[in-house]
Design a protein around this motif. Sequence first.
Motif, PDB file in Angstrom:
ATOM      1  N   UNK A 258      53.915  26.720  33.658  1.00 25.92           N
ATOM      2  CA  UNK A 258      55.191  26.361  34.522  1.00 25.92           C
ATOM      3  C   UNK A 258      54.835  24.947  35.421  1.00 25.92           C
ATOM      4  N   UNK A 259      53.570  25.026  35.642  1.00 24.03           N
ATOM      5  CA  UNK A 259      52.707  24.108  36.465  1.00 24.03           C
ATOM      6  C   UNK A 259      52.920  22.576  35.666  1.00 24.03           C
ATOM      7  N   UNK A 260      53.107  21.937  34.530  1.00 26.48           N
ATOM      8  CA  UNK A 260      53.213  21.080  33.510  1.00 26.48           C
ATOM      9  C   UNK A 260      54.579  20.929  32.680  1.00 26.48           C
ATOM     10  N   UNK A 261      55.393  21.740  33.205  1.00 21.35           N
ATOM     11  CA  UNK A 261      57.175  21.227  33.688  1.00 21.35           C
ATOM     12  C   UNK A 261      58.226  20.661  34.158  1.00 21.35           C
ATOM     13  N   UNK A 262      59.207  20.348  34.299  1.00 22.24           N
ATOM     14  CA  UNK A 262      60.462  20.192  35.024  1.00 22.24           C
ATOM     15  C   UNK A 262      60.672  20.899  35.015  1.00 22.24           C
ATOM     16  N   UNK A 263      62.097  21.920  35.157  1.00 17.92           N
ATOM     17  CA  UNK A 263      62.841  22.483  35.002  1.00 17.92           C
ATOM     18  C   UNK A 263      63.491  22.224  35.542  1.00 17.92           C
ATOM     19  N   UNK A 301      54.831  12.765  31.865  1.00 22.96           N
ATOM     20  CA  UNK A 301      55.829  13.405  32.707  1.00 22.96           C
ATOM     21  C   UNK A 301      56.719  14.112  31.444  1.00 22.96           C
ATOM     22  N   UNK A 302      57.076  15.712  32.051  1.00 22.74           N
ATOM     23  CA  UNK A 302      57.539  16.510  30.960  1.00 22.74           C
ATOM     24  C   UNK A 302      58.961  16.697  31.119  1.00 22.74           C
ATOM     25  N   UNK A 303      59.714  17.793  31.159  1.00 25.56           N
ATOM     26  CA  UNK A 303      60.952  18.187  31.736  1.00 25.56           C
ATOM     27  C   UNK A 303      61.819  19.122  30.220  1.00 25.56           C
ATOM     28  N   UNK A 304      62.644  19.737  31.130  1.00 26.48           N
ATOM     29  CA  UNK A 304      62.927  20.903  30.120  1.00 26.48           C
ATOM     30  C   UNK A 304      64.933  21.063  31.071  1.00 26.48           C
ATOM     31  N   UNK A 305      65.958  20.473  30.001  1.00 30.38           N
ATOM     32  CA  UNK A 305      67.483  20.428  30.627  1.00 30.38           C
ATOM     33  C   UNK A 305      68.055  21.088  29.744  1.00 30.38           C
ATOM     34  N   UNK A 306      68.971  22.288  30.405  1.00 35.66           N
ATOM     35  CA  UNK A 306      69.636  22.304  29.438  1.00 35.66           C
ATOM     36  C   UNK A 306      70.686  22.506  29.762  1.00 35.66           C
ATOM     37  N   UNK A 307      72.027  22.334  29.403  1.00 42.37           N
ATOM     38  CA  UNK A 307      73.450  22.102  29.613  1.00 42.37           C
ATOM     39  C   UNK A 307      74.595  22.638  28.300  1.00 42.37           C
ATOM     40  N   UNK A 308      75.287  23.178  29.666  1.00 41.99           N
ATOM     41  CA  UNK A 308      77.158  23.970  28.870  1.00 41.99           C
ATOM     42  C   UNK A 308      77.481  23.248  28.506  1.00 41.99           C
ATOM     43  N   UNK A 309      77.824  23.417  26.033  1.00 44.64           N
ATOM     44  CA  UNK A 309      78.493  22.472  25.409  1.00 44.64           C
ATOM     45  C   UNK A 309      80.345  23.108  25.849  1.00 44.64           C
ATOM     46  N   UNK A 311      82.544  25.818  26.193  1.00 46.17           N
ATOM     47  CA  UNK A 311      83.077  27.211  27.034  1.00 46.17           C
ATOM     48  C   UNK A 311      81.668  28.137  25.963  1.00 46.17           C
ATOM     49  N   UNK A 312      81.313  27.887  25.169  1.00 52.52           N
ATOM     50  CA  UNK A 312      80.537  29.018  25.134  1.00 52.52           C
ATOM     51  C   UNK A 312      79.095  28.356  24.534  1.00 52.52           C
ATOM     52  N   UNK A 313      78.887  27.113  24.469  1.00 50.57           N
ATOM     53  CA  UNK A 313      77.569  26.030  24.103  1.00 50.57           C
ATOM     54  C   UNK A 313      76.634  25.632  24.667  1.00 50.57           C
ATOM     55  N   UNK A 314      75.833  25.527  24.540  1.00 53.55           N
ATOM     56  CA  UNK A 314      74.526  24.926  25.014  1.00 53.55           C
ATOM     57  C   UNK A 314      73.509  24.006  24.469  1.00 53.55           C
ATOM     58  N   UNK A 315      73.088  23.225  24.758  1.00 52.10           N
ATOM     59  CA  UNK A 315      72.221  22.233  25.126  1.00 52.10           C
ATOM     60  C   UNK A 315      71.193  22.420  25.344  1.00 52.10           C
ATOM     61  N   UNK A 316      69.972  21.888  24.903  1.00 48.88           N
ATOM     62  CA  UNK A 316      68.612  22.495  25.504  1.00 48.88           C
ATOM     63  C   UNK A 316      67.557  21.193  25.390  1.00 48.88           C
ATOM     64  N   UNK A 317      67.415  19.858  26.524  1.00 52.13           N
ATOM     65  CA  UNK A 317      67.078  18.730  25.920  1.00 52.13           C
ATOM     66  C   UNK A 317      65.119  19.115  26.615  1.00 52.13           C
ATOM     67  N   UNK A 318      64.310  18.550  25.753  1.00 53.58           N
ATOM     68  CA  UNK A 318      63.366  19.081  25.890  1.00 53.58           C
ATOM     69  C   UNK A 318      62.286  17.333  25.259  1.00 53.58           C
ATOM     70  N   UNK A 319      62.180  16.607  26.691  1.00 57.35           N
ATOM     71  CA  UNK A 319      60.998  15.455  26.224  1.00 57.35           C
ATOM     72  C   UNK A 319      60.093  15.141  26.712  1.00 57.35           C
ATOM     73  N   UNK A 320      59.204  14.862  27.065  1.00 55.67           N
ATOM     74  CA  UNK A 320      58.286  13.577  27.534  1.00 55.67           C
ATOM     75  C   UNK A 320      57.900  12.485  27.147  1.00 55.67           C
ATOM     76  N   UNK A 321      56.751  11.366  27.492  1.00 50.99           N
ATOM     77  CA  UNK A 321      56.469  10.051  27.551  1.00 50.99           C
ATOM     78  C   UNK A 321      55.380   9.501  26.838  1.00 50.99           C
ATOM     79  N   UNK A 322      54.870  11.140  26.085  1.00 57.43           N
ATOM     80  CA  UNK A 322      53.343  10.857  25.692  1.00 57.43           C
ATOM     81  C   UNK A 322      53.026   9.695  25.025  1.00 57.43           C
ATOM     82  N   UNK A 323      52.534  10.135  24.238  1.00 54.45           N
ATOM     83  CA  UNK A 323      51.664   9.270  22.834  1.00 54.45           C
ATOM     84  C   UNK A 323      53.247   9.311  21.412  1.00 54.45           C
ATOM     85  N   UNK A 324      53.302  10.442  21.518  1.00 55.76           N
ATOM     86  CA  UNK A 324      54.817  10.316  20.511  1.00 55.76           C
ATOM     87  C   UNK A 324      53.799  10.440  19.008  1.00 55.76           C
TER      88      UNK A 324
END
Length: 732
Positions: A258-263, A301-309, A311-324
């Motif tokens: 929880x403390x390391x992610x922006x939801x 910086x790390x985030x998790x974003x969920x969006x509706x696709x 009527x019944x679909x979903x997309x979740x984007x988990x991203x960070x700006x780390x070393x890759x």
Amino acid sequence: MVSTLSVVAPLLVLFSLPGFLADHRTEPLSLLVLSLCLSGVMVAALPLALVRRGEPGHTWPRVSAAAYLSLMALEGLHLHSPSPSGSAPWLVGISCVAFSALALGTNRPLWAGLGCMGIVAGITVIYVDHVSIENLVVNSVGLLAIAAALILGVTTVRHRADLADSTERSVRDLFERSQRQAALESERVRTDALLHDSVLATLSTAASGYGTPDQTLIMARTALEVVTGTADVPDKPSLRVTFERAVAAAEHELTPVQGAVRFDLSDASAVELPVDVAETLVAAMLQALNNSIKHAGQSVDRGATATRVGDDGISIDISDNGRGFDPAQIAPERLGVRASILERMTLIGGNAEIRSAPGSGTTVLLQWSPTSTAPPPDPRSIASMHVISRRVLYGTLAVIVAIAILTAAVQIALVSRAAGPLIATVLGLIILPTMVRGARMGTMRRSTAWIVTAVGWTICLVGTIGLDAEEYDSVSIACYTCGVLAGCVMGWMTGYRVPPILTTVILVVNVAVWAGPLGVVRLALAGEIVIVVAGLILHRAIQRVTEAARTAATKERETTLWQAELDAFQLERQKRLRLVSHDAAPMLRHIIRTGGALDQPARVQCRVLEQTLRDEIRGRLLLNDNVRSAILRHRRRGALVLLLDDGGLDDLSPTDREELLDDVARRIEPLRSSRIVIRTGQSHDTTAITIMASTPDDTAAALGLDDDSEVDLWAVIPRPVVADRIVAAAPH
């Protein structure tokens, strides 16, 4: 077919009674009564075939045919000579019952055909002195055509039903096997992901000291609940849950990050998902976040974003700006990406995409929509009972109408020369292409349907103008009645019901006005209508049976799927959880007792245990008791052992596989190498297993020099078939 014939037979006998009474003498009365009794037996025997009391189903149709043959034997004993003009012999009117009984009473078309030919020959002999030669020839030809059509139809129905049954059985067996295999594979993926996210993650965290003791304690409790769970059956997949509730249910697992992610999950919070889909999405998201924290660090910086696709679909984007990292370089043993994210999303019909490059951060995109999990077509549709194809049916009706029109044209030109039949013939030629096209397509525009119906009414009304009813019998008027009725059936095939019924009513009224009420029976129009109705009843019955079969197939498919999932749950998940519980539960309990704070020996034991469980996931077919014992001894002395299963042993028998694995255990037992890799070949390779053992030069590695590892063992074990060939080809 017997049910339909049981309805048609009494009607045909009833319609033929006026002709019977007109053709036969009343003296002696006993013969008349006996004939009526035999006709009653012929009719009554048919429905008895539907009552199974130990007798074969074909017995009673044979009784009906025998009663008809008895009627033939009595027929010549009390006939008028000659028969009244214009009347059709009553045995001709009820011969369809005898033909059908013979066709249903035997599975051999040749015997049925010979029996029908014998009946036609008998009718010819009986009535040769009572009916004109022209009518007798026409009747005989018509009866032979009807008999051939009935036998061919019954044989075709039986053949296609047998073919449908055999195809259904083979498809069902194939479907069950494929579903069981698919269910086992799906359960394997789910179990691998579950074990990785719970047990392996806990042991890895405990062994490396990553995370606080409290976090390790929480993970150990969750993992222990997983491996000691007592569920006997899997959850039903039909339940649905909102994404918000699925996230809330995983609050226990999400707490450490929880403390390391922006939801930002609010946009998709109300999306309703199947339970298994929601749980998989949350688990894959959690695994992606854990990987990010573990490899990219806490401070990025790390985030998790969920969006509706939709009527019944979903997309979740988990991203960070780390070393890759380079996704192409993910090793097969990296289960966190392969089992917990990629395979997991594929299992539910979703998609997982990993975008990353060294120095450019990482993005994991999880997507799911209902269309991606639409159920595949039912394999049983291959065996659907399309007993009579639409093409054959409308083609046959078109031929009947065409023959009726041509016969009417010849009759007009040579005999009647009346205006009414001429107009009816021309109108029939005009609307025939439209009717054929509508019957072929199964549909017709409403306006076109009613125009065709209006023309049909006109044909009914003008078809008898200028004709003398006394000069016509059932044979000579058949082109008019059969042509109109065949057209009505084609109209029925277009999906309209009222127009054909109205046309038939107008036809009956016109014939009743033209030839008198009894003319409807004398000219066989009533019998023709009964036969048409019987055909429609049979067609409807076939449709109902087909629909019932589809419903039963759907229910059986659902049952098969559930049984496959249940078997997979018991054989795969529960069995593996028991094995893992035996090995891992004591260590998990030790972690809980110590509050997550382990000493160095316990951490080493966690590392060995974690590697052992990884073997069960990525190389299960490379393991038996002897191999497990040998690998465990090597790991306890500090060696790195890797097992990689590329599918090379999948098609081997258990006996062959055991022999290969025992050979592997014997080969690695005496090794003292610090690195051992055991890998299967591909399924198409001649190599079954490759063993490579080496000891890297630690001094060279510390100085940054080229790795000068010493290879202690390089062994290639061939597949058993290849080994047998080599032995067979070797000189003795």
